[in-house]
Enzyme design. Structure first.
Site, mmCIF file in Angstrom:
data_model
loop_
_atom_site.group_PDB
_atom_site.id
_atom_site.type_symbol
_atom_site.label_atom_id
_atom_site.label_comp_id
_atom_site.label_asym_id
_atom_site.label_seq_id
_atom_site.Cartn_x
_atom_site.Cartn_y
_atom_site.Cartn_z
ATOM 1 N N PHE A 212 0.836 -1.213 0.000
ATOM 2 C CA PHE A 212 0.000 0.000 0.000
ATOM 3 C C PHE A 212 0.878 1.275 0.000
ATOM 4 O O PHE A 212 0.903 2.015 -1.002
ATOM 5 C CB PHE A 212 -0.935 -0.082 1.211
ATOM 6 C CG PHE A 212 -1.491 1.212 1.684
ATOM 7 C CD1 PHE A 212 -2.152 2.077 0.813
ATOM 8 C CD2 PHE A 212 -1.370 1.581 3.019
ATOM 9 C CE1 PHE A 212 -2.669 3.287 1.263
ATOM 10 C CE2 PHE A 212 -1.890 2.780 3.480
ATOM 11 C CZ PHE A 212 -2.532 3.635 2.597
ATOM 12 N N ASP B 158 9.987 -6.956 -3.511
ATOM 13 C CA ASP B 158 8.794 -7.389 -2.773
ATOM 14 C C ASP B 158 8.571 -8.878 -3.002
ATOM 15 O O ASP B 158 8.813 -9.381 -4.093
ATOM 16 C CB ASP B 158 7.558 -6.589 -3.258
ATOM 17 C CG ASP B 158 6.463 -6.534 -2.217
ATOM 18 O OD1 ASP B 158 5.922 -7.599 -1.873
ATOM 19 O OD2 ASP B 158 6.151 -5.432 -1.737
ATOM 20 N N ASP C 96 12.319 -12.200 -1.288
ATOM 21 C CA ASP C 96 12.042 -12.172 0.155
ATOM 22 C C ASP C 96 13.259 -11.532 0.846
ATOM 23 O O ASP C 96 14.372 -12.062 0.762
ATOM 24 C CB ASP C 96 11.832 -13.627 0.623
ATOM 25 C CG ASP C 96 11.498 -13.731 2.096
ATOM 26 O OD1 ASP C 96 11.782 -12.787 2.863
ATOM 27 O OD2 ASP C 96 10.959 -14.785 2.492
ATOM 28 N N VAL C 97 13.034 -10.419 1.536
ATOM 29 C CA VAL C 97 14.175 -9.689 2.120
ATOM 30 C C VAL C 97 14.846 -10.454 3.262
ATOM 31 O O VAL C 97 15.887 -10.026 3.763
ATOM 32 C CB VAL C 97 13.781 -8.267 2.609
ATOM 33 C CG1 VAL C 97 13.352 -7.383 1.460
ATOM 34 C CG2 VAL C 97 12.705 -8.326 3.706
ATOM 35 N N THR D 255 11.211 -10.989 9.155
ATOM 36 C CA THR D 255 11.257 -9.889 8.181
ATOM 37 C C THR D 255 11.727 -8.604 8.869
ATOM 38 O O THR D 255 12.571 -7.873 8.347
ATOM 39 C CB THR D 255 9.874 -9.684 7.528
ATOM 40 O OG1 THR D 255 9.512 -10.883 6.861
ATOM 41 C CG2 THR D 255 9.885 -8.533 6.535
ATOM 42 N N ASN E 263 19.304 -7.067 6.290
ATOM 43 C CA ASN E 263 19.705 -7.214 4.886
ATOM 44 C C ASN E 263 19.555 -5.896 4.119
ATOM 45 O O ASN E 263 20.390 -5.560 3.283
ATOM 46 C CB ASN E 263 18.882 -8.314 4.215
ATOM 47 C CG ASN E 263 19.341 -9.708 4.636
ATOM 48 O OD1 ASN E 263 20.515 -9.899 4.972
ATOM 49 N ND2 ASN E 263 18.434 -10.667 4.633
ATOM 50 N N TYR F 11 5.033 -8.148 15.857
ATOM 51 C CA TYR F 11 5.172 -6.948 15.019
ATOM 52 C C TYR F 11 5.894 -5.851 15.797
ATOM 53 O O TYR F 11 6.914 -5.313 15.342
ATOM 54 C CB TYR F 11 3.786 -6.490 14.588
ATOM 55 C CG TYR F 11 3.766 -5.257 13.717
ATOM 56 C CD1 TYR F 11 4.156 -5.314 12.382
ATOM 57 C CD2 TYR F 11 3.346 -4.029 14.229
ATOM 58 C CE1 TYR F 11 4.112 -4.177 11.578
ATOM 59 C CE2 TYR F 11 3.303 -2.893 13.427
ATOM 60 C CZ TYR F 11 3.682 -2.976 12.102
ATOM 61 O OH TYR F 11 3.640 -1.854 11.304
#
Ligand code: NAD
Ligand code: UDP
Length: 318
Positions: free
Chosen positions: A11, A31, A56-57, A92, A99, A145
């Protein structure tokens, strides 16, 4: 500038990619589409200054060539989405952020981290200022999170002390077109319920507050941060504070819906109040939000309603 945007198909990321391309920058969007959508960046595919890497980071970021800035937005952001993938979210926010920082370090690039008002948890200080350390339950469900984002800030601060040109933005609830309509966040959830004339599901008694920032305002702030050497953390959000019940009533009004409100159980550790003190962003970056919440909601409703019509047309024709 050549800017790498992780989470660029999401978004906020897709709005940022568009704004950077519009001002003449080159963008590499990284992404894994865990919550982002190809359709968010489809319109950019025609530009020879836009590249999309599906990646994928959590793995080393394979960008080659010069990089002037890295903006790290990769992270699930909607509570139902991150609660469903707790370890992915932690990895992540931690490994992925490291990363992205390593990419900025080896490129000598500016680094901007998308952090969050969730670092303040259920805040005891109101409105929240950047020097407040927060009140987060480290083992509650939302911690996957919140703590990943707090660890991300610690990483950026450590790299910055070591010489990186890093900066941190603490984003408060941001909404607008290209949010996933099905991701369960309050604005899209209420708008889709209102457009269907279904009950609006208010969690708890609806007295908890949020401050809603329209996406174009936030994107201006991100660009100001990219262009500066400000280390942050800087709060970015709209200080216009509303109860969730008021948000429900506003959505019903803007959509002219026949929906009523229904009360549901409050999720665990749901923060009671949220309002940014934005003096730092105003004084240091000259940034302040401009879009009023009624106007922003109306634009979001228009976008969601247009999509619903499009989907209905596809369903009819297939
Ligand atoms: P979003 O879910 O639309 O975007 C997140 C993007 O990150 C998606 O495109 C997703 O596919 C990608 N992503 C997730 N994990 C990844 C991984 N391991 N590798 C590569 N890509 C990955 O959410 P958003 O609202 O656009 O949020 C963007 C950023 O802003 C996030 O970091 C979020 O934590 C932060 N933020 C958003 C808000 C808000 O109100 N929207 C508030 C505070 C912070
Ligand atoms: N919320 C709600 N009904 C919904 C979705 C969310 O009442 O259908 C509430 C949620 O409990 C929270 C606020 O709206 O108090 C904002 O929720 P969101 O998931 O958008 O973001 P958060 O700020 O909690 O990360």
């Amino acid at each position: 500038m050549r800017v790498v945007v992780t989470g660029g198909a999401g978004f906020i990321g897709s709005h940022l990619c568009r704004a950077l391309i519009a001002r003449g920058d080159s963008v590499v969007c990284v992404d894994d589409f865990s919550s982002g959508l190809g359709s968010n960046v489809l319109a950019l595919a025609d530009s020879d200054r836009f590249v999309l890497i599906e990646h994928d980071v959590r793995e080393r970021i394979p960008v080659v060539g010069p990089v002037d800035a890295v903006v790290n937005l990769a992270s699930l952001a909607s509570p139902p989405a991150y609660l469903a993938r707790p370890l992915f979210t932690l990895q992540t926010g931690s490994i992925g952020t490291q990363n992205a920082l390593e990419l900025a370090k080896r490129s000598g690039a500016r680094f901007v981290q998308a952090s969050t008002s969730e670092v303040y948890g259920d805040p005891e200080i109101h409105p929240q200022t950047e020097n407040y350390w927060g009140n987060v339950n480290p083992i509650g469900p939302r911690s996957v999170y919140d703590e990943a984002k707090r660890y991300g800030e610690a990483l950026v601060a450590a790299y910055t002390r070591d010489g990186l040109n890093g900066g941190i933005i603490r984003i408060f609830n941001t909404y607008g077109p290209r949010m996933r309509v099905d991701d369960g966040r309050v604005v899209t959830q209420f708008i889709s319920q209102a457009l269907a004339n279904d009950p609006l599901t208010v969690y708890g008694d609806g007295s908890q507050t949020r401050s809603l920032c329209y996406v174009s305002d936030l994107v201006r702030g991100f660009i100001a941060m990219v262009d500066s050497e400000h280390p942050g953390p800087v709060n970015m959000g709209n200080p216009q504070e509303l109860t969730v019940r008021q948000i429900a009533d506003l959505v019903i009004k803007v959509t002219a819906s026949a929906s009523r409100v229904e009360f549901r159980e409050l999720p665990q550790d749901d923060p009671q109040r949220r309002r940014p003190d934005i003096s730092k962003a105003q004084s240091d970056l000259g940034w302040a939000p401009q879009v009023d919440v009624v106007e922003g909601l109306a634009r979001t409703v228009e976008w969601i309603a247009a999509g619903a019509h499009r989907d209905a047309a596809v369903a009819v024709s297939t």
